[in-house]
Design a protein around this motif. Structure first.
Motif, PDB file in Angstrom:
ATOM      1  N   ARG A  48       0.806  -1.231   0.000  1.00 46.44           N
ATOM      2  CA  ARG A  48       0.000   0.000   0.000  1.00 46.44           C
ATOM      3  C   ARG A  48       0.838   1.280   0.000  1.00 46.44           C
ATOM      4  O   ARG A  48       0.503   2.226  -0.728  1.00 46.44           O
ATOM      5  N   ASP A 102      -2.948  -4.797  -5.188  1.00 45.40           N
ATOM      6  CA  ASP A 102      -2.889  -4.500  -6.623  1.00 45.40           C
ATOM      7  C   ASP A 102      -2.993  -5.796  -7.411  1.00 45.40           C
ATOM      8  O   ASP A 102      -2.421  -6.822  -7.020  1.00 45.40           O
ATOM      9  N   ASP A 272     -11.417  -3.123  -1.907  1.00 37.89           N
ATOM     10  CA  ASP A 272     -10.575  -1.957  -1.647  1.00 37.89           C
ATOM     11  C   ASP A 272     -11.184  -0.709  -2.260  1.00 37.89           C
ATOM     12  O   ASP A 272     -11.126   0.377  -1.664  1.00 37.89           O
ATOM     13  N   SER A 273     -11.781  -0.838  -3.440  1.00 34.89           N
ATOM     14  CA  SER A 273     -12.435   0.305  -4.085  1.00 34.89           C
ATOM     15  C   SER A 273     -13.632   0.769  -3.266  1.00 34.89           C
ATOM     16  O   SER A 273     -13.819   1.976  -3.041  1.00 34.89           O
ATOM     17  N   SER A 364      -7.372   4.494  -4.799  1.00 33.21           N
ATOM     18  CA  SER A 364      -7.188   3.221  -5.507  1.00 33.21           C
ATOM     19  C   SER A 364      -8.226   2.867  -6.566  1.00 33.21           C
ATOM     20  O   SER A 364      -7.912   2.085  -7.471  1.00 33.21           O
ATOM     21  N   ARG A 367      -7.174   2.946 -10.309  1.00 36.20           N
ATOM     22  CA  ARG A 367      -6.137   1.961 -10.602  1.00 36.20           C
ATOM     23  C   ARG A 367      -6.735   0.558 -10.687  1.00 36.20           C
ATOM     24  O   ARG A 367      -6.423  -0.220 -11.595  1.00 36.20           O
ATOM     25  N   HIS A 368      -7.611   0.243  -9.720  1.00 41.93           N
ATOM     26  CA  HIS A 368      -8.254  -1.073  -9.752  1.00 41.93           C
ATOM     27  C   HIS A 368      -9.110  -1.235 -11.006  1.00 41.93           C
ATOM     28  O   HIS A 368      -9.119  -2.308 -11.628  1.00 41.93           O
TER      29      HIS A 368
END
Length: 400
Positions: A48, A102, A272-273, A364, A367-368
Motif C-alpha cells: 500500500r 494491486d 478496496d475500491s 485506488s 487503478r483497480h
C-alpha cells in the motif's frame, strides 16, 4: 427519527464489520482467518505505501519475490517440494488480500504458483520437481508461462509455436504474447505443437535463441510485466520436456488453477475500491453534511456491498468445492465471469463517489478499474466463459 452517529472513516475494522452484513467472517476457520490477516498485514506494510508510485512508474518490485516466498504464498496450494501445502480457501483468501493491494502483485503470485509451478508440480518428472519447485516456492527462481500467441488467444489449439525432434533434443521455434514476468524470469513453461500433439517444456530464459520483448506502454497492470517471447531454433535437452503433459489438458489444468485465484482476487480489488469510497463519503462534506448522508450515495454503497457479499459467498462455495475435490471447470467459469464483471462495476462506481479526486493515483479505485480490464481479458475473456456456460446449459458448443 432516532438520532444516529456517523461511522468513523478512520476506524477501518469497524467499517469492515458493518460491511459484512451476512456475517461471512464466521464461516471461516481460525486458520483461514489467520492466513488472511497475515497476508493483509503484509499488503498494508509492503504494498500500500508504494503501489501508487509503482503503478505510475510502471515498475514491478521483483525484490519482493523472496518476501512472497517467506510469506508462503508461492505455490501456496501445492504439496511437497518445499511448497506450503495450504487449502484452496486459504489460497483464495491470500489472493483476495493481495489484489486488494494491486492486481499486478496478485498476478505475480498466480503466474509463479498456479501456472509455472502448478504445471511442473502436476506434469513434471521427479527430477524437475526437485530441481525447480523448492527454489520457486522460496522466490529464489521466477517462472513464467507461455501459452497465448499473437494469433492464438482464446483458441490455443491454433498455436503455431512448434518443437521438433533432433536426435534426443528438441528444437523450439515460434512466439508467445502477453506472457507475464518472462523478462525477469529464469525459466518459462512453454507449450508447443509437436508431431505428437501439444507438449510442455521447461525453457531456460538464457537459452540461445530465446528473446523477450516487454510490452509497453500500458494503461493497465502497470505494476506488472507482460512480454512477448520469441524462439529462434532454441535447442532443449530431452530433460526439458514435461513428461506427463500431453495435449491441451496440460495448459488447461493450469489455467483453471489461475482462474480459481481470480475468482477471489477480483473481490480484493472491489473491496478496496468500496472501502475507499465509503471512507471518503464519510469524511467529505458538501452542503454542510457528509456526502454519505445523501440517498444516492447510500444507494451506490449498498449496491456495492450486495455484490461484494454475493461474490464472497460464491468464492467461498467454489473454494470449499475445490478442497472437497468436487469443483468443475464450469463452476470456475461462472465464478470468474461474475466476480470480475461485478468488481469492475464496483471500482467504477466507487470512483464516482470520490469525484474529481478519484482520478488521482493516491486513491485506488481508478487503478483497480484499469487493472481489472486486464483481469477481465486474461485466463479467458467474458465471451469465452459465457460460451463455456452456454455449452453446459444447452449441450451445444458455440465456439465455431
Amino acid at each position: 427519527m432516532p438520532t444516529v452517529t456517523p461511522r468513523d472513516p478512520d476506524n477501518l475494522e469497524a467499517l469492515r464489520d458493518a460491511s459484512d452484513v451476512l456475517g461471512l467472517d464466521a464461516l471461516l476457520s481460525d486458520d483461514e482467518r489467520a492466513t488472511r490477516d497475515r497476508v493483509r498485514a503484509f499488503v498494508d506494510a509492503e504494498i500500500r505505501p508504494n503501489i501508487a508510485d509503482w503503478f505510475d512508474r510502471a515498475y514491478f518490485p521483483a525484490e519482493l519475490a523472496p518476501e512472497f516466498g517467506k510469506l508462503g504464498v508461492l505455490g501456496m496450494h501445492l504439496d511437497g517440494y518445499g511448497c506450503p501445502g495450504r487449502s484452496a480457501v486459504e489460497y483464495g483468501l491470500a489472493a483476495l488480500e493481495l489484489e486488494a493491494g494491486d492486481s499486478g502483485l496478485r498476478t505475480f503470485v498466480s503466474v509463479q504458483g498456479s501456472l509455472a509451478m502448478g504445471s511442473i508440480h502436476r506434469w513434471g518428472s521427479e527430477e524437475q520437481k526437485n530441481e525447480w519447485l523448492p527454489r520457486m516456492a522460496a522466490g529464489e527462481v521466477i517462472g513464467s508461462f507461455g501459452l497465448t500467441e499473437p494469433s492464438a488467444g482464446s483458441d490455443p489449439s491454433s498455436m503455431k509455436t512448434f518443437a521438433r525432434r533432433d536426435g534426443d533434443d528438441w528444437i523450439l521455434n515460434g512466439s508467445k504474447r502477453w506472457i507475464g514476468l518472462a523478462s525477469i524470469a529464469q525459466l518459462a513453461v512453454v507449450w508447443a505443437q509437436t508431431d505428437d500433439g501439444v507438449r510442455g517444456f521447461i525453457v531456460p530464459t538464457d537459452a540461445p535463441g530465446f528473446h523477450t520483448t516487454v510490452l509497453e506502454p500500458k494503461g493497465s497492470m502497470r505494476a506488472s510485466i507482460q512480454t512477448e517471447l520469441h524462439f529462434d531454433e532454441v535447442r532443449l535437452a530431452a530433460s526439458a520436456l514435461l513428461p506427463e503433459a500431453k495435449g491441451l489438458r496440460g495448459p488447461f489444468s493450469a489455467l483453471n488453477e489461475a482462474r480459481y485465484g481470480i475468482v477471489w482476487g477480483a473481490l480484493g480489488a472491489a473491496r478496496d475500491s468500496y472501502e475507499a469510497a465509503l471512507r471518503r463519503s464519510l469524511a467529505r462534506e458538501q452542503f454542510g453534511v457528509p456526502i454519505a448522508s445523501f440517498q444516492l450515495t447510500q444507494q451506490k454503497l449498498v449496491n456495492m456491498v450486495i455484490e461484494l457479499q454475493k461474490g464472497a459467498l460464491l468464492a467461498l462455495h467454489i473454494g470449499r468445492a475445490k478442497d472437497a475435490g468436487t469443483l468443475t471447470p464450469t463452476q470456475i467459469s461462472l465464478g470468474k465471469l461474475n466476480n470480475v464483471r461485478e468488481a469492475i462495476a464496483i471500482a467504477r462506481e466507487a470512483r464516482t463517489i470520490l469525484g474529481g479526486d478519484g482520478v488521482l493515483l493516491q486513491h485506488s479505485p481508478i487503478r483497480h478499474a484499469a487493472n481489472l480490464e486486464s483481469v477481465r481479458t486474461y485466463e479467458g475473456t467474458d465471451e469465452v466463459h459465457t460460451l463455456i456456460l452456454g455449452q453446459h446449459l444447452t449441450g451445444i458448443g458455440a465456439f465455431s
